[in-house]
Motif scaffolding. Structure first.
Motif, PDB file in Angstrom:
ATOM      1  N   LEU A 276      -5.534   5.658  -9.907  1.00  0.00           N
ATOM      2  CA  LEU A 276      -5.225   3.738 -10.110  1.00  0.00           C
ATOM      3  C   LEU A 276      -6.516   3.874 -10.047  1.00  0.00           C
ATOM      4  N   ASN A 277      -6.190   2.319  -9.734  1.00  0.00           N
ATOM      5  CA  ASN A 277      -7.527   1.470 -10.518  1.00  0.00           C
ATOM      6  C   ASN A 277      -8.284   0.334  -9.089  1.00  0.00           C
ATOM      7  N   ARG A 278      -8.693  -0.097  -8.868  1.00  0.00           N
ATOM      8  CA  ARG A 278      -9.607  -0.953  -7.497  1.00  0.00           C
ATOM      9  C   ARG A 278      -7.867  -2.000  -7.937  1.00  0.00           C
ATOM     10  N   ARG A 279      -7.772  -2.696  -8.596  1.00  0.00           N
ATOM     11  CA  ARG A 279      -6.461  -4.145  -8.455  1.00  0.00           C
ATOM     12  C   ARG A 279      -5.478  -3.291  -8.839  1.00  0.00           C
ATOM     13  N   ALA A 280      -5.117  -2.399  -9.000  1.00  0.00           N
ATOM     14  CA  ALA A 280      -3.435  -1.362  -9.183  1.00  0.00           C
ATOM     15  C   ALA A 280      -3.349  -0.743  -7.526  1.00  0.00           C
ATOM     16  N   VAL A 281      -4.566  -0.430  -7.407  1.00  0.00           N
ATOM     17  CA  VAL A 281      -3.711  -0.044  -5.967  1.00  0.00           C
ATOM     18  C   VAL A 281      -3.975  -0.675  -4.410  1.00  0.00           C
ATOM     19  N   LEU A 282      -4.647  -2.085  -4.455  1.00  0.00           N
ATOM     20  CA  LEU A 282      -4.304  -3.219  -3.891  1.00  0.00           C
ATOM     21  C   LEU A 282      -3.176  -4.049  -3.880  1.00  0.00           C
ATOM     22  N   ALA A 283      -2.736  -3.331  -5.817  1.00  0.00           N
ATOM     23  CA  ALA A 283      -1.507  -4.635  -5.494  1.00  0.00           C
ATOM     24  C   ALA A 283      -0.201  -4.192  -4.739  1.00  0.00           C
ATOM     25  N   LEU A 284      -0.028  -2.318  -4.875  1.00  0.00           N
ATOM     26  CA  LEU A 284       0.568  -0.820  -4.259  1.00  0.00           C
ATOM     27  C   LEU A 284       0.418  -1.252  -3.181  1.00  0.00           C
ATOM     28  N   LEU A 285      -1.223  -1.935  -2.332  1.00  0.00           N
ATOM     29  CA  LEU A 285      -1.171  -1.951  -1.049  1.00  0.00           C
ATOM     30  C   LEU A 285      -0.126  -2.998  -0.635  1.00  0.00           C
ATOM     31  N   GLU A 286      -0.437  -3.795  -0.874  1.00  0.00           N
ATOM     32  CA  GLU A 286       0.946  -5.061  -0.768  1.00  0.00           C
ATOM     33  C   GLU A 286       2.069  -4.865  -0.688  1.00  0.00           C
ATOM     34  N   THR A 287       2.185  -4.452  -2.099  1.00  0.00           N
ATOM     35  CA  THR A 287       3.744  -4.041  -2.491  1.00  0.00           C
ATOM     36  C   THR A 287       4.321  -3.113  -0.914  1.00  0.00           C
ATOM     37  N   GLU A 288       3.902  -2.051  -1.262  1.00  0.00           N
ATOM     38  CA  GLU A 288       4.206  -0.788  -0.112  1.00  0.00           C
ATOM     39  C   GLU A 288       4.172  -1.491   1.523  1.00  0.00           C
ATOM     40  N   LEU A 289       3.436  -2.691   1.978  1.00  0.00           N
ATOM     41  CA  LEU A 289       2.944  -3.464   3.490  1.00  0.00           C
ATOM     42  C   LEU A 289       3.821  -4.249   3.325  1.00  0.00           C
ATOM     43  N   GLU A 290       4.482  -4.963   2.225  1.00  0.00           N
ATOM     44  CA  GLU A 290       6.251  -5.814   2.495  1.00  0.00           C
ATOM     45  C   GLU A 290       7.645  -4.581   3.531  1.00  0.00           C
ATOM     46  N   SER A 291       7.534  -3.678   1.808  1.00  0.00           N
ATOM     47  CA  SER A 291       8.768  -3.161   2.140  1.00  0.00           C
ATOM     48  C   SER A 291       8.559  -2.421   3.561  1.00  0.00           C
ATOM     49  N   CYS A 292       7.067  -1.919   4.604  1.00  0.00           N
ATOM     50  CA  CYS A 292       6.894  -1.530   5.334  1.00  0.00           C
ATOM     51  C   CYS A 292       7.185  -2.505   6.709  1.00  0.00           C
ATOM     52  N   LEU A 293       7.014  -3.398   6.615  1.00  0.00           N
ATOM     53  CA  LEU A 293       7.121  -4.719   7.538  1.00  0.00           C
ATOM     54  C   LEU A 293       8.345  -5.553   7.553  1.00  0.00           C
ATOM     55  N   ARG A 294       9.464  -4.918   6.429  1.00  0.00           N
ATOM     56  CA  ARG A 294      10.766  -5.020   6.193  1.00  0.00           C
ATOM     57  C   ARG A 294      12.140  -4.250   6.390  1.00  0.00           C
ATOM     58  N   THR A 295      11.177  -3.397   6.371  1.00  0.00           N
ATOM     59  CA  THR A 295      12.295  -2.342   6.784  1.00  0.00           C
ATOM     60  C   THR A 295      11.409  -1.119   8.224  1.00  0.00           C
ATOM     61  N   GLN A 296      10.627  -1.752   9.227  1.00  0.00           N
ATOM     62  CA  GLN A 296      10.718  -1.472   9.860  1.00  0.00           C
ATOM     63  C   GLN A 296       9.926  -0.066   9.860  1.00  0.00           C
ATOM     64  N   GLN A 297       9.345   0.574   8.649  1.00  0.00           N
ATOM     65  CA  GLN A 297       8.474   2.056   8.310  1.00  0.00           C
ATOM     66  C   GLN A 297       7.310   2.544   8.319  1.00  0.00           C
ATOM     67  N   PRO A 298       6.851   2.866   9.103  1.00  0.00           N
ATOM     68  CA  PRO A 298       5.741   3.086   9.375  1.00  0.00           C
ATOM     69  C   PRO A 298       4.240   3.258   8.072  1.00  0.00           C
ATOM     70  N   LEU A 299       3.741   2.427   7.973  1.00  0.00           N
ATOM     71  CA  LEU A 299       2.799   2.674   6.332  1.00  0.00           C
ATOM     72  C   LEU A 299       0.719   2.943   7.076  1.00  0.00           C
ATOM     73  N   SER A 300       1.100   4.208   6.376  1.00  0.00           N
ATOM     74  CA  SER A 300      -0.861   5.126   6.195  1.00  0.00           C
ATOM     75  C   SER A 300      -1.735   5.286   5.115  1.00  0.00           C
ATOM     76  N   LEU A 301      -2.757   4.657   5.654  1.00  0.00           N
ATOM     77  CA  LEU A 301      -3.849   5.111   4.076  1.00  0.00           C
ATOM     78  C   LEU A 301      -5.011   5.382   5.496  1.00  0.00           C
ATOM     79  N   PHE A 302      -5.981   5.541   4.219  1.00  0.00           N
ATOM     80  CA  PHE A 302      -7.123   6.137   4.446  1.00  0.00           C
ATOM     81  C   PHE A 302      -7.924   6.533   3.292  1.00  0.00           C
ATOM     82  N   VAL A 303      -9.964   5.776   3.806  1.00  0.00           N
ATOM     83  CA  VAL A 303     -10.726   5.744   2.971  1.00  0.00           C
ATOM     84  C   VAL A 303     -11.174   6.664   2.701  1.00  0.00           C
ATOM     85  N   LEU A 304     -11.373   7.871   1.513  1.00  0.00           N
ATOM     86  CA  LEU A 304     -12.116   8.621   1.616  1.00  0.00           C
ATOM     87  C   LEU A 304     -13.575   8.032   0.856  1.00  0.00           C
TER      88      LEU A 304
END
Length: 421
Positions: A276-304
């Motif tokens: 994924l390019n920068r714009r796509a991965v950041l958009a996906l991060l926003e979506t997953e983060l919103e879902s994580c906070l709404r469902t109270q599920q954990p979300l992790s990421l690591f930078v390589l």
């Protein structure tokens, strides 16, 4: 449905012509039939009136003349011309004969007809004698003959009146039955109109449905494609112009989907590595983060971040550097789980998203990736090692910017320890 498929074998022009024919042809046929039936009824009514006049008029005339003869005492004035009793008698006989001819049609009350003819047969001899009397008389009758003649006249008047009444019943019954028959014909004509037009409208509706149904399908499919849905197709049925249009529409939709997917891929995918390019991965991060906070599920990421990537470019060239980037992406993807996402954040830096994953588990996965890449890079100088920094929501932050900053800080801490060693 079967009828619709059969109709779709005809062209649109043929079906339109059939609709026009189904609406106009029955009306033309029924109009012609109606004219014939109404003309026949008019002729039958005219014949019925003429029959009534020709049948009852002689009896009525005869009764009138007999009444007048009774009053005038058999032509008291010798110079007055005598009525044509003989012609009236023959006309009445012909009327009864004509009615008898029609008796086999079952439209005459035979009992009443017999009574009428019986009354006439009783009156006929007296009328015959009256005819002979008129022929021989040229003056006043003797007194005794006058009384006898008066009795004969009275009996004849009574019998003729009875015959006329019975014959009137016959004519009335015949007219009533004829009127009932005409009424039934009119009802059959009305029902013929109703049933024929209903069938014509039903068939015309089937033809119209075979035209409008594929058009509605095309309109619905166009709206779905306009709304962004993929995989939309319309059924291709028949061999008409609409089937050809449906085929072209499906081909157009397929080409549009291929083009759209190419555009989406180009917009969301890094052309060098396939991640994924920068714009796509950041958009996906926003979506997953919103879902994580709404469902109270954990979300992790690591930078390589690739270690000594600039040295590889300087030593082996940019082609080797591009090959090293693609190799790292392929290696990391093989170690990530299904449902995890990898994107190129910029240059030689990547972000891995791990939905529904806690920080400790993410650190284990990151260490395994770093070690697997390091093992290969230790044997191949043109392949770089990697360093990783982990962050998790919500403990390290509740927005994308904070999480990336925490992961970057952890990454540079890892790099500092690695340089120190």
């Amino acid at each position: 449905m079967r009828l619709g498929r059969q109709l779709r074998k005809w062209s649109v022009g043929q079906r339109v012509a059939m609709i026009v024919a189904l609406l106009l042809l029955p009306m033309a046929v029924l109009s012609a039939v109606s004219m014939v039936v109404l003309n026949e009824q008019e002729m039958a009514f005219r014949e019925s009136v003429e029959e009534s006049v020709h049948t009852l008029l002689p009896l009525t005339t005869l009764e009138h003349y007999l009444q007048r003869a009774l009053v005038d005492e058999l032509l008291a004035e010798s110079n007055q011309s005598a009525p044509d009793f003989s012609g009236l008698t023959d006309s009445i006989d012909k009327s009864f004969s004509g009615l008898r001819v029609g008796a086999d049609k079952q439209d005459l009350p035979l009992a009443v007809m017999d009574d009428a003819q019986h009354a006439w047969m009783q009156a006929r001899p007296a009328v015959r004698r009256l005819v002979e009397l008129v022929r021989t008389t040229r003056g006043s009758l003797p007194q005794d003959g006058l009384a006898h003649t008066r009795e004969e006249l009275e009996r004849a008047i009574h019998d003729v009146s009875t015959a006329r009444q019975h014959l009137s019943f016959v004519i009335e019954a015949r007219y009533t039955r004829a009127a009932a028959q005409r009424h039934r014909q009119l009802w059959w004509l009305v029902w013929g109109w109703v049933l024929t037009l209903t069938a014509a409208i039903a068939l015309a509706g089937a033809f119209l449905y075979s035209l409008l149904r594929p058009i509605r399908q095309l309109v619905g499919a166009s709206r779905e494609i306009g709304a962004g849905r993929t995989g939309v197709r319309v059924p291709v049925e028949g061999q008409d112009e609409l089937a050809a249009l449906a085929t072209c529409f499906n081909e157009m939709a397929e080409n549009w989907e291929v083009t759209r997917q190419s555009l989406v891929t180009e917009a969301a995918e890094d052309p060098l590595t396939g991640a994924l390019n920068r714009r796509a991965v950041l958009a996906l991060l926003e979506t997953e983060l919103e879902s994580c906070l709404r469902t109270q599920q954990p979300l992790s990421l690591f930078v390589l971040d690739l270690d000594h990537f600039k040295a590889i470019n300087d030593r082996f060239g940019h082609t080797a550097g591009d090959r090293a980037l693609r190799w790292v992406v392929e290696k990391v993807r093989g170690l990530l789980r299904e449902g995890d996402h990898l994107g190129r954040y910029g240059g030689d830096e990547f972000i891995a998203l791990l939905p529904r994953t806690g920080k400790k588990q993410a650190e284990v996965i990151a260490r395994r990736i770093v070690q697997a890449v390091h093992d290969v890079a230790a044997r191949e100088p043109s392949y770089p090692g990697v360093s990783a920094g982990v962050a998790a929501a919500p403990e390290d932050g509740r927005d994308a910017t904070t999480l990336i900053e925490v992961a970057d800080a952890a990454l540079y801490t890892h790099k500092a320890r690695h340089r120190a060693r």
